[in-house]
Write a protein that holds these residues in place. Structure first.
Motif, PDB file in Angstrom:
ATOM      1  N   ASN A 181       3.950   4.210  12.694  1.00 18.22           N
ATOM      2  CA  ASN A 181       2.731   4.894  12.291  1.00 18.22           C
ATOM      3  C   ASN A 181       3.082   6.121  11.446  1.00 18.22           C
ATOM      4  O   ASN A 181       3.173   7.237  11.952  1.00 18.22           O
ATOM      5  CB  ASN A 181       1.928   5.287  13.537  1.00 18.22           C
ATOM      6  N   VAL A 182       3.284   5.896  10.138  1.00 11.34           N
ATOM      7  CA  VAL A 182       3.637   6.959   9.205  1.00 11.34           C
ATOM      8  C   VAL A 182       2.885   6.734   7.896  1.00 11.34           C
ATOM      9  O   VAL A 182       2.389   5.643   7.641  1.00 11.34           O
ATOM     10  CB  VAL A 182       5.161   6.983   8.909  1.00 11.34           C
ATOM     11  N   LEU A 183       2.818   7.782   7.052  1.00 11.93           N
ATOM     12  CA  LEU A 183       2.285   7.611   5.707  1.00 11.93           C
ATOM     13  C   LEU A 183       3.353   6.926   4.861  1.00 11.93           C
ATOM     14  O   LEU A 183       4.531   7.293   4.907  1.00 11.93           O
ATOM     15  CB  LEU A 183       1.914   8.954   5.089  1.00 11.93           C
ATOM     16  N   VAL A 184       2.929   5.939   4.091  1.00 14.57           N
ATOM     17  CA  VAL A 184       3.862   5.152   3.282  1.00 14.57           C
ATOM     18  C   VAL A 184       3.381   5.148   1.839  1.00 14.57           C
ATOM     19  O   VAL A 184       2.193   4.935   1.578  1.00 14.57           O
ATOM     20  CB  VAL A 184       3.927   3.693   3.808  1.00 14.57           C
ATOM     21  N   ASP A 185       4.286   5.401   0.885  1.00 13.95           N
ATOM     22  CA  ASP A 185       3.943   5.264  -0.524  1.00 13.95           C
ATOM     23  C   ASP A 185       3.662   3.792  -0.811  1.00 13.95           C
ATOM     24  O   ASP A 185       4.352   2.891  -0.311  1.00 13.95           O
ATOM     25  CB  ASP A 185       5.103   5.741  -1.411  1.00 13.95           C
TER      26      ASP A 185
END
Length: 178
Positions: free
Chosen positions: A149-153
């Motif tokens: 659960n992370v921000l991903v480009d």
């Protein structure tokens, strides 16, 4: 270059666009299609609609499915979908497989489509609209599935080239929601 690709290039050179080209492609792909798969095209106004039949399931799409029609069998290699099943289409793209599974699982089944590329979601919805017999069982999530659960480009290419792993030189990246 394979013989098949050489023939396709020759056809594209001889008949550059329009319905005549589509009919030639239809003939060409019909020669090489597997048993249980058939193709047709319809000209509705200035728009070409593609009809792909896989066994008893018929899909109408804005794109020709000639090169991916075999995928319907591939995705059911280990498990054949049945009525009332729940299917996850992770990376739904333009919705071809999602629409196929939607028809397979029927009114009480569900197909969860995860597709973060807004251009692909637009195409998915346009393809859904063509299939008037489609159950109302497709749920589209504008999310990228990832292993944490992370921000991903994410590069939106509007094609299968959309990626969270590889970026083109012209990439305009957007952060996908966690």
């Amino acid at each position: 270059m394979s013989v098949k690709k050489k023939i396709k290039k020759a056809i594209s050179f001889i008949v550059p666009k329009g319905m005549a080209k589509e009919r030639m492609k239809l003939f060409f792909y019909s020669l090489f299609n597997r048993k249980g798969i058939s193709f047709a095209i319809e000209n509705i106004g200035d728009k070409i609609i593609y009809k792909t039949a896989f066994k008893d399931t018929v899909l109408l799409t804005n794109e020709a499915l000639y090169p991916i029609a075999d995928d319907f069998e591939y995705y059911q290699h280990f498990y054949k979908t049945k009525k009332d099943d729940v299917v996850v289409d992770a990376g739904a793209n333009m919705g071809h497989i999602s629409i196929f599974f939607s028809k397979q699982v029927g009114n009480n089944g569900k197909v969860f489509c995860f597709e973060p590329d807004k251009f692909n979601v637009e195409r998915l919805n346009a393809n859904r609209a063509l299939n008037h017999d489609l159950p109302d069982n497709i749920i589209i999530e504008d999310l990228l599935l990832w292993n944490e659960n992370v921000l991903v480009d994410f590069e939106e290419a509007g094609t299968v080239g959309s990626s969270a792993v590889w970026f083109s030189e012209n990439a305009k990246l957007s952060k996908s929601k966690p």
